[in-house]
Design a protein around this motif. Structure first.
Motif, PDB file in Angstrom:
ATOM      1  N   ILE A   1       0.751  -1.162   0.077  1.00 45.58           N
ATOM      2  CA  ILE A   1      -0.134   0.117   0.049  1.00 45.58           C
ATOM      3  C   ILE A   1       1.014   1.468   0.073  1.00 45.58           C
ATOM      4  CG2 ILE A   1      -0.046   0.085   2.355  1.00 45.58           C
ATOM      5  CD1 ILE A   1      -2.844   0.998  -0.025  1.00 45.58           C
ATOM      6  N   GLY A   2       2.063   1.133   0.525  1.00 47.39           N
ATOM      7  CA  GLY A   2       2.983   2.372   0.458  1.00 47.39           C
ATOM      8  C   GLY A   2       3.161   2.913  -1.063  1.00 47.39           C
ATOM      9  N   ILE A   3       3.184   2.081  -2.001  1.00 50.07           N
ATOM     10  CA  ILE A   3       3.161   2.504  -3.283  1.00 50.07           C
ATOM     11  C   ILE A   3       2.495   3.421  -3.872  1.00 50.07           C
ATOM     12  CG2 ILE A   3       3.376   1.850  -5.827  1.00 50.07           C
ATOM     13  CD1 ILE A   3       4.382  -0.933  -5.052  1.00 50.07           C
ATOM     14  N   PHE A   4       1.188   3.382  -2.947  1.00 50.43           N
ATOM     15  CA  PHE A   4       0.190   4.332  -3.386  1.00 50.43           C
ATOM     16  C   PHE A   4       0.171   5.742  -2.502  1.00 50.43           C
ATOM     17  CE2 PHE A   4      -1.554   0.210  -4.589  1.00 50.43           C
ATOM     18  CZ  PHE A   4      -1.559   0.483  -5.947  1.00 50.43           C
ATOM     19  N   VAL A   5       0.200   5.352  -0.910  1.00 52.58           N
ATOM     20  CA  VAL A   5       0.397   6.235  -0.144  1.00 52.58           C
ATOM     21  C   VAL A   5       1.454   6.941   0.183  1.00 52.58           C
ATOM     22  CG1 VAL A   5      -1.615   5.188   1.103  1.00 52.58           C
ATOM     23  CG2 VAL A   5       0.519   4.772   1.812  1.00 52.58           C
ATOM     24  N   GLY A   6       2.566   6.478  -0.238  1.00 59.10           N
ATOM     25  CA  GLY A   6       3.997   7.173  -0.005  1.00 59.10           C
ATOM     26  C   GLY A   6       3.967   8.652  -0.656  1.00 59.10           C
ATOM     27  N   PRO A   7       3.960   8.662  -2.121  1.00 58.18           N
ATOM     28  CA  PRO A   7       3.967   9.960  -2.553  1.00 58.18           C
ATOM     29  C   PRO A   7       2.970  11.024  -2.052  1.00 58.18           C
ATOM     30  CG  PRO A   7       4.116   8.263  -4.246  1.00 58.18           C
ATOM     31  CD  PRO A   7       3.715   7.558  -2.856  1.00 58.18           C
ATOM     32  N   ILE A   8       1.762  10.405  -1.606  1.00 59.55           N
ATOM     33  CA  ILE A   8       0.581  11.413  -0.980  1.00 59.55           C
ATOM     34  C   ILE A   8       1.047  12.013   0.336  1.00 59.55           C
ATOM     35  CG2 ILE A   8      -1.675  11.303  -0.024  1.00 59.55           C
ATOM     36  CD1 ILE A   8      -2.658   9.370  -2.184  1.00 59.55           C
ATOM     37  N   ILE A   9       1.700  11.066   1.244  1.00 55.85           N
ATOM     38  CA  ILE A   9       2.119  11.685   2.355  1.00 55.85           C
ATOM     39  C   ILE A   9       3.129  12.619   2.347  1.00 55.85           C
ATOM     40  CG2 ILE A   9       3.491  11.058   4.270  1.00 55.85           C
ATOM     41  CD1 ILE A   9       2.207   8.132   4.441  1.00 55.85           C
ATOM     42  N   LEU A  10       4.113  12.620   1.304  1.00 60.45           N
ATOM     43  CA  LEU A  10       4.908  13.474   1.010  1.00 60.45           C
ATOM     44  C   LEU A  10       4.456  14.838   0.252  1.00 60.45           C
ATOM     45  CD1 LEU A  10       7.965  11.627  -0.125  1.00 60.45           C
ATOM     46  CD2 LEU A  10       7.840  12.588   2.070  1.00 60.45           C
ATOM     47  N   ALA A  11       3.430  14.508  -0.367  1.00 59.95           N
ATOM     48  CA  ALA A  11       2.787  15.863  -0.901  1.00 59.95           C
ATOM     49  C   ALA A  11       1.788  16.357   0.117  1.00 59.95           C
ATOM     50  CB  ALA A  11       1.889  15.303  -2.131  1.00 59.95           C
ATOM     51  N   LEU A  12       1.359  15.826   1.089  1.00 61.15           N
ATOM     52  CA  LEU A  12       0.375  16.769   2.021  1.00 61.15           C
ATOM     53  C   LEU A  12       1.619  17.019   3.055  1.00 61.15           C
ATOM     54  CD1 LEU A  12      -1.850  13.669   3.059  1.00 61.15           C
ATOM     55  CD2 LEU A  12      -2.406  15.670   1.794  1.00 61.15           C
ATOM     56  N   PHE A  13       2.628  16.532   3.277  1.00 65.59           N
ATOM     57  CA  PHE A  13       3.879  17.380   4.051  1.00 65.59           C
ATOM     58  C   PHE A  13       4.234  18.599   3.582  1.00 65.59           C
ATOM     59  CE2 PHE A  13       8.270  18.157   4.818  1.00 65.59           C
ATOM     60  CZ  PHE A  13       8.263  18.341   5.967  1.00 65.59           C
ATOM     61  N   LYS A  14       4.413  18.688   2.128  1.00 64.84           N
ATOM     62  CA  LYS A  14       4.899  19.653   1.530  1.00 64.84           C
ATOM     63  C   LYS A  14       3.767  20.839   1.435  1.00 64.84           C
ATOM     64  CE  LYS A  14       5.655  21.429  -3.324  1.00 64.84           C
ATOM     65  NZ  LYS A  14       4.406  21.996  -3.503  1.00 64.84           N
ATOM     66  N   GLU A  15       2.530  20.451   1.061  1.00 62.06           N
ATOM     67  CA  GLU A  15       1.356  21.563   1.169  1.00 62.06           C
ATOM     68  C   GLU A  15       1.325  21.955   2.918  1.00 62.06           C
ATOM     69  OE1 GLU A  15      -0.037  22.719  -1.263  1.00 62.06           O
ATOM     70  OE2 GLU A  15       1.076  21.430  -2.643  1.00 62.06           O
ATOM     71  N   THR A  16       1.219  21.069   3.824  1.00 57.88           N
ATOM     72  CA  THR A  16       1.206  21.751   5.080  1.00 57.88           C
ATOM     73  C   THR A  16       2.204  22.524   5.470  1.00 57.88           C
ATOM     74  OG1 THR A  16       0.224  19.506   5.837  1.00 57.88           O
ATOM     75  CG2 THR A  16       1.174  20.926   7.578  1.00 57.88           C
ATOM     76  N   VAL A  17       3.497  22.488   5.009  1.00 61.26           N
ATOM     77  CA  VAL A  17       4.627  23.385   5.278  1.00 61.26           C
ATOM     78  C   VAL A  17       4.231  24.709   4.574  1.00 61.26           C
ATOM     79  CG1 VAL A  17       6.972  23.796   4.910  1.00 61.26           C
ATOM     80  CG2 VAL A  17       6.428  21.709   5.740  1.00 61.26           C
ATOM     81  N   GLU A  18       3.903  24.693   3.542  1.00 61.43           N
ATOM     82  CA  GLU A  18       3.527  25.864   2.605  1.00 61.43           C
ATOM     83  C   GLU A  18       2.294  26.692   3.233  1.00 61.43           C
ATOM     84  OE1 GLU A  18       2.861  24.866  -1.347  1.00 61.43           O
ATOM     85  OE2 GLU A  18       4.823  24.609  -1.846  1.00 61.43           O
ATOM     86  N   VAL A  19       1.359  25.923   3.887  1.00 60.13           N
ATOM     87  CA  VAL A  19       0.221  26.802   4.578  1.00 60.13           C
ATOM     88  C   VAL A  19       0.668  27.218   5.509  1.00 60.13           C
ATOM     89  CG1 VAL A  19      -2.037  26.403   5.645  1.00 60.13           C
ATOM     90  CG2 VAL A  19      -1.555  25.374   3.276  1.00 60.13           C
ATOM     91  N   PHE A  20       1.557  26.600   6.498  1.00 61.94           N
ATOM     92  CA  PHE A  20       1.911  27.182   7.763  1.00 61.94           C
ATOM     93  C   PHE A  20       2.792  28.446   7.440  1.00 61.94           C
ATOM     94  CE2 PHE A  20       1.414  23.414  10.815  1.00 61.94           C
ATOM     95  CZ  PHE A  20       0.117  23.532  10.739  1.00 61.94           C
ATOM     96  N   VAL A  21       3.854  28.312   6.491  1.00 66.45           N
ATOM     97  CA  VAL A  21       4.680  29.590   6.219  1.00 66.45           C
ATOM     98  C   VAL A  21       3.972  30.562   5.681  1.00 66.45           C
ATOM     99  CG1 VAL A  21       6.508  30.404   4.230  1.00 66.45           C
ATOM    100  CG2 VAL A  21       6.581  28.094   5.488  1.00 66.45           C
ATOM    101  N   GLU A  22       2.682  30.410   4.931  1.00 68.40           N
ATOM    102  CA  GLU A  22       1.905  31.505   4.538  1.00 68.40           C
ATOM    103  C   GLU A  22       1.299  32.218   5.579  1.00 68.40           C
ATOM    104  OE1 GLU A  22      -2.028  32.513   1.528  1.00 68.40           O
ATOM    105  OE2 GLU A  22      -0.875  30.366   1.703  1.00 68.40           O
ATOM    106  N   TYR A  23       0.588  31.458   6.691  1.00 68.60           N
ATOM    107  CA  TYR A  23      -0.220  32.157   7.822  1.00 68.60           C
ATOM    108  C   TYR A  23       0.509  32.413   8.834  1.00 68.60           C
ATOM    109  CZ  TYR A  23      -4.731  31.037   5.454  1.00 68.60           C
ATOM    110  OH  TYR A  23      -5.849  31.255   4.637  1.00 68.60           O
ATOM    111  N   TYR A  24       1.667  32.112   9.153  1.00 64.81           N
ATOM    112  CA  TYR A  24       2.456  32.373  10.244  1.00 64.81           C
ATOM    113  C   TYR A  24       3.815  33.138   9.940  1.00 64.81           C
ATOM    114  CZ  TYR A  24      -0.701  29.306  12.535  1.00 64.81           C
ATOM    115  OH  TYR A  24      -1.818  28.762  13.309  1.00 64.81           O
ATOM    116  N   ASP A  25       3.873  33.539   8.675  1.00 65.62           N
ATOM    117  CA  ASP A  25       5.123  34.239   8.285  1.00 65.62           C
ATOM    118  C   ASP A  25       6.386  33.730   8.730  1.00 65.62           C
ATOM    119  OD1 ASP A  25       6.225  36.351   6.861  1.00 65.62           O
ATOM    120  OD2 ASP A  25       6.162  37.945   8.451  1.00 65.62           O
ATOM    121  N   LEU A  26       6.731  32.514   8.347  1.00 65.40           N
ATOM    122  CA  LEU A  26       7.940  31.860   8.871  1.00 65.40           C
ATOM    123  C   LEU A  26       8.933  32.124   8.162  1.00 65.40           C
ATOM    124  CD1 LEU A  26       6.298  28.413   9.933  1.00 65.40           C
ATOM    125  CD2 LEU A  26       6.785  30.330  11.218  1.00 65.40           C
ATOM    126  N   THR A  27       8.969  32.659   6.981  1.00 65.62           N
ATOM    127  CA  THR A  27      10.150  33.007   5.981  1.00 65.62           C
ATOM    128  C   THR A  27      11.001  34.288   6.688  1.00 65.62           C
ATOM    129  OG1 THR A  27       8.772  34.547   4.543  1.00 65.62           O
ATOM    130  CG2 THR A  27       8.990  32.091   3.969  1.00 65.62           C
TER     131      THR A  27
END
Length: 329
Positions: free
Chosen positions: A303-329
């Motif tokens: 099942i990791g073949i399917f969910v592995g890329p999704i987990i990394l994609a969710l991590f990427k999007e979560t970081v971008e949302v947090f950076v945008e709203y909490y001005d972490l840059t």
């Protein structure tokens, strides 16, 4: 107040660890149920107002059994039943005699006895693991039943689950809304650009094997679908092996046709779908997909073949949302 807060945190942590231990034996089936529920959720939203949440969820689970779980279960059963039919001597392998004669004429080396010994050891090891296969079959059956039950309730109670998650998550509501929206978009992008393209490419490649009469073409078609999900590897190993098989059996024209088919129809299908789906909807790099496939497959299994890329994609999007709203840059 601090003592009560510390006690609550410890209690929640202990229960969380125990919950992970409870779920861990069937984690791959739980993730598969979540993935299927996500894919079928749009259909559930359309059907629920017409026929009700329970009946629509039951209908979609039944459809899943007919289209996915049933064929997969049948495939696994066929593979397991073929274990007893494995050759016990290398001379029983197809095309062995012609290969043996070529090696003996060219190198003057007798290869039959050595291969017989290796193959005999392999089949003996499989026979000794028959009890393990039976245990795996029981685990697979329980896992499929769990998957179907979870899928039903995830479809029926998805809105309730999302509302509960938003209520207990200590983040502003606008941040949560953006997180859910970005997560949904990222998951669909990976599913379309990773799973859909690989499935179509593997199926198209399998049609070539079927048309040219390659043995066990249906089995190799399923293998092609999985290999197509792995960047760099792709369908080349199976198509190359099939080409060698055809050459060894003297079917030179069929081997040439398979090479041409792979370089034209399969390649065009892959390039067209990737240009249509991935370039427009997914910004996930191929290296990240490769890491997600290998890492998650090692940790979670198939099942990791399917969910592995999704987990990394969710991590990427979560970081971008947090950076945008909490001005972490």
């Amino acid at each position: 107040m601090k003592a009560r807060t510390a006690f609550a945190a410890i209690l929640v942590g202990v229960l969380a660890v125990l919950s992970v231990l409870v779920v861990r034996p069937f984690l791959d089936y739980v993730l598969a149920a979540m993935l299927l529920a996500f894919v079928l959720r749009p259909a559930q939203r359309r059907l629920a107002p017409e026929i009700g949440a329970r009946l629509s969820a039951f209908a979609l689970v039944t459809l899943t059994v007919l289209l996915f779980v049933g064929p997969v279960g049948l495939f696994v059963r066929v593979v397991l039943s073929d274990v007893d039919d494995l050759p016990t001597s290398v001379s029983e392998l197809p095309t062995y005699r012609s290969v043996e004669r070529i090696v003996e004429r060219s190198l003057g080396v007798q290869i039959g006895a050595q291969f017989d010994q290796v193959l005999g050891s392999f089949t003996s090891a499989l026979a000794q693991r028959s009890s393990g296969l039976a245990s795996a079959g029981v685990h697979f059956t329980l896992g499929i039943l769990l998957l179907l039950f979870l899928l039903y309730y995830l479809l029926k109670d998805a809105d309730t689950l999302v509302r509960w998650a938003k209520r207990v998550t200590p983040l502003p509501r606008n941040v949560q809304d953006d997180l859910y929206a970005e997560a949904e978009e990222a998951a669909w992008a990976v599913l379309k650009g990773h799973v859909l393209v690989a499935t179509v490419q593997g199926f198209v490649s399998g049609l070539g094997l079927i048309a040219l009469g390659v043995p066990n073409a249906m089995f190799w078609t399923v293998v092609l679908m999985f290999l197509a999900m792995i960047p760099i590897v792709g369908v080349s190993p199976v198509l190359g092996g099939a080409t060698v098989y055809l050459v060894v059996n003297g079917r030179i024209l069929a081997a040439a046709l398979l090479v041409v088919y792979g370089m034209t129809v399969v390649a065009v299908t892959d390039d067209y779908l990737r240009a249509l789906v991935i370039d427009k909807e997914s910004s996930l790099h191929s290296g990240v997909i490769l890491l997600g496939v290998f890492g998650a497959a090692y940790f979670l299994g198939a099942i990791g073949i399917f969910v592995g890329p999704i987990i990394l994609a969710l991590f990427k999007e979560t970081v971008e949302v947090f950076v945008e709203y909490y001005d972490l840059t």
